[in-house]
Design a protein around this motif. Structure first.
Motif, short mmCIF file in Angstrom:
data_model
loop_
_atom_site.label_atom_id
_atom_site.label_comp_id
_atom_site.label_asym_id
_atom_site.label_seq_id
_atom_site.Cartn_x
_atom_site.Cartn_y
_atom_site.Cartn_z
N LEU A 280 0.78 -1.17 0.05
CA LEU A 280 -0.17 -0.01 -0.16
C LEU A 280 0.92 1.19 0.01
CD1 LEU A 280 -2.93 -1.10 2.55
CD2 LEU A 280 -2.91 -1.04 -0.05
N VAL A 281 0.50 2.59 -0.51
CA VAL A 281 1.13 3.75 -0.64
C VAL A 281 0.05 4.75 0.15
CG1 VAL A 281 2.05 5.19 -2.17
CG2 VAL A 281 1.89 2.92 -2.51
N ASP A 282 0.75 5.60 0.96
CA ASP A 282 -0.08 6.83 1.27
C ASP A 282 0.87 8.09 0.79
OD1 ASP A 282 -0.80 9.04 2.82
OD2 ASP A 282 -1.20 7.79 4.62
N VAL A 283 0.10 8.66 0.04
CA VAL A 283 1.07 9.85 -0.73
C VAL A 283 0.98 11.07 -0.04
CG1 VAL A 283 0.99 8.76 -3.01
CG2 VAL A 283 -0.61 10.19 -2.35
N HIS A 284 0.33 11.32 1.02
CA HIS A 284 0.27 12.54 2.01
C HIS A 284 0.10 12.24 3.37
CE1 HIS A 284 -0.98 16.95 1.79
NE2 HIS A 284 -0.94 16.51 3.05
N THR A 285 1.39 12.07 3.86
CA THR A 285 1.34 11.92 5.44
C THR A 285 2.58 12.47 5.92
OG1 THR A 285 1.90 9.91 6.73
CG2 THR A 285 3.02 9.81 4.92
N HIS A 286 2.57 13.11 6.87
CA HIS A 286 3.60 13.83 7.70
C HIS A 286 4.11 13.38 9.03
CE1 HIS A 286 2.23 16.88 4.88
NE2 HIS A 286 1.15 16.85 5.24
N VAL B 180 5.74 5.83 1.13
CA VAL B 180 5.00 6.98 1.47
C VAL B 180 5.63 8.05 0.88
CG1 VAL B 180 4.27 5.88 3.90
CG2 VAL B 180 6.42 7.38 3.49
N ARG B 181 4.60 9.04 0.60
CA ARG B 181 5.45 10.16 0.08
C ARG B 181 5.01 11.30 1.36
NH1 ARG B 181 3.10 15.08 -3.95
NH2 ARG B 181 1.45 14.35 -2.65
N THR B 182 5.96 12.06 1.64
CA THR B 182 5.77 13.02 2.82
C THR B 182 5.88 14.37 2.05
OG1 THR B 182 8.18 13.06 3.29
CG2 THR B 182 6.67 11.72 4.46
N THR C 41 9.37 9.04 -0.09
CA THR C 41 9.66 10.08 -1.13
C THR C 41 9.60 11.35 -0.35
OG1 THR C 41 9.06 8.73 -3.07
CG2 THR C 41 8.88 10.87 -3.34
N SER C 42 10.25 12.21 -0.11
CA SER C 42 10.33 13.25 0.72
C SER C 42 10.12 14.66 -0.11
CB SER C 42 11.52 13.33 1.68
OG SER C 42 11.51 14.68 2.09
#
Length: 353
Positions: free
Chosen positions: A51-57, A87-89, A110-111
């Motif tokens: 799974l991928v979360d492309v908007h997480t901080h 994830v993308r942060t 991915t930052s």
């Protein structure tokens, strides 16, 4: 040798993979799965490429807390344990430390470096506060210092002006010139419009996004990350407030967001799943909101798996891909509740659960 067998999504084909040095190789090893040195760590079920979360901080729970590397590790672990293997942060209070990319126990990150905020457009001191004159330079700096992305706060208060279109266009052009990409936070009509017209690579939130812009987004490849779950969690509180300009504008935007998401998907815009909330590892809830908005279960699952991975430049379950696999006992497009209970998680070729 570790091997995996199951039905691969989205193709719905049964396949066998062997893991070779953290890489997937299609097909059983010579001599078959009965070899003594072969361990079938997944035998049956449904397979996703993580799974991928492309908007997480990850790294801070609130604007009152400084960036904390131990919390970052903990929250990335929460993602991993939920089957989120990438994830993308898009913006954090500090740049990602080098150990994040080196730790085999953590998802691929991915930052976009630090949030870039011009005066009056973010929580003071929580991101990288810059003047409008410095925004282009700072955007290039963050993109080249991170994973190639930068994040610009394109607007803030509902009744205040957004970053001017000429300036945002200059940011996008400068970052693209060095091979980077630009994510834009936008929640107002003007902010969303400017992000699209500037050619941003992703719209984060897009609460008041004008549907007339969707064809342009699709044509130029601007992705839409609506983060519906975080808005949905707040809607009851906002409705309970006394009427006022900002409250009323917020609700007007929220009431049309599901329809905008559905229209974006139908227009061919890449719609992706991002949570923007805590605890981490809750991207399955965002998928549920995408389905409620009108996306099919398969499209919503893709928004948090194979579609998101392709958008980030990560392959799916194919020969030569990184061995990042999540297995489920049932088809998650038909039984979404199973997403909360992965039967096996393989990250970088190692069984982590």
């Amino acid at each position: 040798m570790l091997c995996i067998r199951g039905i691969v999504l989205p193709e719905r084909e049964e396949r066998v993979f062997r893991i070779d040095g953290g890489v997937l190789r299609e097909g059983a090893p010579p001599g078959g799965l009965a070899r003594r040195d072969t361990e079938l760590v997944v035998d049956g079920g449904w397979l996703l490429p993580g799974l991928v979360d492309v908007h997480t901080h990850p790294g801070a729970r609130s604007t009152d807390e400084p960036f904390d590397e131990e919390l970052l590790r903990e929250q990335l672990g929460e993602h991993r344990d939920a089957g989120v293997l990438a994830v993308r942060t898009p913006g954090t209070a500090a740049r990602m430390p080098a150990w994040v990319d080196e730790d085999p126990e953590l998802p691929r990150v991915t930052s976009a470096g630090r949030w870039l905020a011009t005066p009056g457009r973010f929580f003071p001191g929580f991101g990288h506060d810059v003047t409008e004159d410095d925004l282009v330079r700072a955007a290039v700096e963050e993109a080249t210092a991170s994973s190639g992305w930068c994040k610009v706060i394109g607007d803030w208060a509902q009744d205040e002006p957004a970053v001017p279109l000429p300036l945002l266009t200059s940011v996008v052009e400068a970052v693209h010139a060095v091979g980077g990409k630009v994510a834009v936070h936008c929640q107002t009509t003007e902010g969303s419009r400017n992000a699209v017209l500037a050619g941003a690579d992703s719209l984060e939130h897009g609460m008041h996004l004008d549907p007339a812009l969707l064809d342009r987004m699709a044509a130029q490849g601007t992705a839409f990350v609506p983060t519906l779950s975080v808005f949905g969690a707040r809607a009851g509180e906002m409705r309970a407030r006394e009427p006022g300009v900002r409250r009323d504008l917020w609700l007007a935007g929220w009431d049309v967001m599901p329809g905008t998401v559905r229209a974006a998907h139908e227009a061919g815009v890449t719609v992706l799943a991002g949570t923007d909330s805590f605890p981490c590892g809750t991207v399955a809830g965002e998928m549920s909101w995408l389905v409620r908005a009108g996306m099919s279960a398969t499209a919503a699952l893709g928004a948090a798996s194979w579609t998101a991975r392709a958008w980030l430049g990560l392959p799916g379950l194919v020969d030569g891909a990184p061995a990042d696999v999540v297995a489920y006992a049932a088809d998650p497009t038909r039984e979404p509740a199973v997403l909360e209970h992965p039967s096996r998680i393989v990250l970088r070729g190692r069984v982590v659960r």
